[in-house]
Design a protein around this motif. Structure first.
Motif, PDB file in Angstrom:
ATOM      1  N   TYR A 131      -0.060   5.482  13.483  1.00 54.61           N
ATOM      2  CA  TYR A 131       1.320   5.841  13.199  1.00 54.61           C
ATOM      3  C   TYR A 131       1.526   5.852  11.699  1.00 54.61           C
ATOM      4  CZ  TYR A 131       2.279   0.819  12.566  1.00 54.61           C
ATOM      5  OH  TYR A 131       2.269  -0.483  12.130  1.00 54.61           O
ATOM      6  N   VAL A 132       2.632   6.403  11.284  1.00 57.56           N
ATOM      7  CA  VAL A 132       2.934   6.497   9.864  1.00 57.56           C
ATOM      8  C   VAL A 132       4.137   5.613   9.581  1.00 57.56           C
ATOM      9  CG1 VAL A 132       3.642   8.052   8.003  1.00 57.56           C
ATOM     10  CG2 VAL A 132       2.008   8.828   9.715  1.00 57.56           C
ATOM     11  N   GLN A 133       3.983   4.733   8.612  1.00 59.30           N
ATOM     12  CA  GLN A 133       5.075   3.853   8.201  1.00 59.30           C
ATOM     13  C   GLN A 133       5.210   3.969   6.693  1.00 59.30           C
ATOM     14  OE1 GLN A 133       5.011  -0.099   9.871  1.00 59.30           O
ATOM     15  NE2 GLN A 133       6.270  -0.914   8.230  1.00 59.30           N
ATOM     16  N   ASN A 134       6.383   4.316   6.220  1.00 61.44           N
ATOM     17  CA  ASN A 134       6.616   4.542   4.786  1.00 61.44           C
ATOM     18  C   ASN A 134       5.611   5.549   4.223  1.00 61.44           C
ATOM     19  OD1 ASN A 134       8.663   2.615   4.879  1.00 61.44           O
ATOM     20  ND2 ASN A 134       7.314   0.974   4.262  1.00 61.44           N
ATOM     21  N   LYS A 135       5.322   6.596   4.989  1.00 61.78           N
ATOM     22  CA  LYS A 135       4.373   7.655   4.617  1.00 61.78           C
ATOM     23  C   LYS A 135       2.931   7.164   4.513  1.00 61.78           C
ATOM     24  CE  LYS A 135       7.807  10.419   2.228  1.00 61.78           C
ATOM     25  NZ  LYS A 135       8.198  11.092   1.004  1.00 61.78           N
ATOM     26  N   LEU A 136       2.665   5.969   5.023  1.00 67.19           N
ATOM     27  CA  LEU A 136       1.326   5.385   4.996  1.00 67.19           C
ATOM     28  C   LEU A 136       0.721   5.486   6.394  1.00 67.19           C
ATOM     29  CD1 LEU A 136      -0.712   3.491   3.350  1.00 67.19           C
ATOM     30  CD2 LEU A 136       0.422   1.638   4.537  1.00 67.19           C
TER      31      LEU A 136
ATOM     32  N   ARG B 270       2.405  -1.550 -10.303  1.00 59.42           N
ATOM     33  CA  ARG B 270       3.751  -2.134 -10.300  1.00 59.42           C
ATOM     34  C   ARG B 270       4.266  -2.312 -11.726  1.00 59.42           C
ATOM     35  NH1 ARG B 270       3.905  -6.836  -5.675  1.00 59.42           N
ATOM     36  NH2 ARG B 270       4.286  -5.429  -3.927  1.00 59.42           N
ATOM     37  N   LYS B 271       3.392  -2.768 -12.607  1.00 60.35           N
ATOM     38  CA  LYS B 271       3.783  -2.970 -14.006  1.00 60.35           C
ATOM     39  C   LYS B 271       4.170  -1.632 -14.638  1.00 60.35           C
ATOM     40  CE  LYS B 271       2.041  -4.737 -18.382  1.00 60.35           C
ATOM     41  NZ  LYS B 271       0.867  -5.087 -19.153  1.00 60.35           N
TER      42      LYS B 271
ATOM     43  N   LEU C 266       0.821  -1.216   0.000  1.00 62.29           N
ATOM     44  CA  LEU C 266       0.000   0.000   0.000  1.00 62.29           C
ATOM     45  C   LEU C 266       0.852   1.262   0.000  1.00 62.29           C
ATOM     46  CD1 LEU C 266      -2.908  -1.079   2.369  1.00 62.29           C
ATOM     47  CD2 LEU C 266      -2.992  -0.792  -0.122  1.00 62.29           C
ATOM     48  N   ALA C 267       2.016   1.217   0.636  1.00 59.48           N
ATOM     49  CA  ALA C 267       2.912   2.371   0.620  1.00 59.48           C
ATOM     50  C   ALA C 267       3.401   2.632  -0.805  1.00 59.48           C
ATOM     51  CB  ALA C 267       4.094   2.147   1.565  1.00 59.48           C
TER      52      ALA C 267
ATOM     53  N   MET D 269      -2.867   8.743  -4.372  1.00 58.58           N
ATOM     54  CA  MET D 269      -3.987   8.678  -3.423  1.00 58.58           C
ATOM     55  C   MET D 269      -3.433   8.694  -2.001  1.00 58.58           C
ATOM     56  SD  MET D 269      -6.441   5.680  -4.947  1.00 58.58           S
ATOM     57  CE  MET D 269      -8.043   6.169  -4.354  1.00 58.58           C
ATOM     58  N   LYS D 270      -4.157   9.318  -1.077  1.00 58.02           N
ATOM     59  CA  LYS D 270      -3.811   9.242   0.338  1.00 58.02           C
ATOM     60  C   LYS D 270      -4.438   7.955   0.850  1.00 58.02           C
ATOM     61  CE  LYS D 270      -2.584  10.434   4.458  1.00 58.02           C
ATOM     62  NZ  LYS D 270      -1.350   9.799   4.865  1.00 58.02           N
ATOM     63  N   VAL D 271      -3.627   7.092   1.490  1.00 56.65           N
ATOM     64  CA  VAL D 271      -4.111   5.785   1.927  1.00 56.65           C
ATOM     65  C   VAL D 271      -4.099   5.704   3.450  1.00 56.65           C
ATOM     66  CG1 VAL D 271      -3.760   3.279   1.814  1.00 56.65           C
ATOM     67  CG2 VAL D 271      -3.282   4.693  -0.201  1.00 56.65           C
ATOM     68  N   TYR D 272      -5.210   5.218   4.002  1.00 60.06           N
ATOM     69  CA  TYR D 272      -5.337   4.921   5.423  1.00 60.06           C
ATOM     70  C   TYR D 272      -5.569   3.421   5.542  1.00 60.06           C
ATOM     71  CZ  TYR D 272      -6.181   9.912   6.183  1.00 60.06           C
ATOM     72  OH  TYR D 272      -6.068  11.271   6.227  1.00 60.06           O
TER      73      TYR D 272
END
Length: 170
Positions: A65-70, A133-134, A38-39, A47-50
Motif C-alpha cells: 500500500y502507499v502511505q504518504n506517497k511511500l 532534515r537540516k 522515509l516519506a 529518490m523512490k523509496v520502497y
C-alpha cells in the motif's frame, strides 16, 4: 538517472537507537515513525523509496500500500523480507536506474550487491535523513526571512529610516 531506495524495515528499526527503544513498547509506533521519516526523505531527496516489512509468520498473500506517497510492502506468508527485497531488486533493475538497499544485514548486503544494487548501511541512511532534515529547516528559514520583507535588502539605510519614521507617524 532514477534512484531507488529499498529499505529493510525491521532491520532499520532495530539499528536506529530511537526506533529500537520505541519498538520494545510500541512496535506500531516504531513502524509509523519509520514510515514518516522515509516519506519525508523521499519527498526531499527525489529518490523512490520502497519499505519492506517481514510478515513471515503472518498468514496471507502479503500486501502493498502507499502511505504518504511511500510504497510500503509486507511479505507474503513464509517469505522473508530479504527474499522480497532480492525479488524487488531483480524486478526494478534496468537501464538508467541506481538501486540502493538499506540494511545492516551483511549477508543481505552481499547478495544484493551481487545482483547489481548498492549497499547502504542503516547508520548511513540515518545520517542522510538527518542531513536532509537540516537542509529543509535551513531552506525554510531562508525562504521565510527573505519573503517576509522582499524590499528589506534592496532599500538604502536612509530610505529604511524614512519609511520607519513615516510608519511611526513622525
Amino acid at each position: 538517472m532514477e534512484q531507488i531506495l529499498i529499505v529493510d524495515g525491521y532491520n532499520i528499526i532495530g539499528a536506529w537507537p530511537e526506533l529500537s527503544k520505541l519498538k520494545d513498547t510500541d512496535l506500531e509506533g516504531a513502524r509509523d515513525g519509520l514510515i514518516h521519516m522515509l516519506a519525508e526523505f523521499q519527498s526531499f531527496s527525489g529518490m523512490k523509496v520502497y519499505l519492506v516489512f517481514d510478515a513471515y509468520m503472518v498468514p496471507g498473500l502479503g500486501k502493498k500500500y502507499v502511505q504518504n506517497k511511500l510504497a510500503v510492502l509486507y511479505t507474503k506468508e513464509k517469505e522473508t523480507a530479504d527474499e522480497r527485497i532480492e525479488r524487488l531488486v531483480t524486478n526494478l533493475m534496468g537501464r538508467r536506474k541506481e538501486i540502493f538497499v538499506a540494511t545492516s544485514d551483511m549477508i543481505e548486503q552481499h547478495v544484493i550487491f551481487g545482483k547489481g544494487a548498492l549497499r547502504m548501511p542503516a547508520k548511513e541512511l540515518l545520517v542522510k535523513i538527518k542531513q536532509n532534515r537540516k537542509e529543509v529547516r535551513e531552506r525554510i528559514v531562508t525562504e521565510t526571512t527573505t519573503k517576509r520583507n522582499p524590499f528589506g535588502g534592496k532599500l538604502s539605510d536612509e530610505m529604511k529610516a524614512k519609511l520607519e519614521r513615516w510608519r511611526r507617524g513622525e
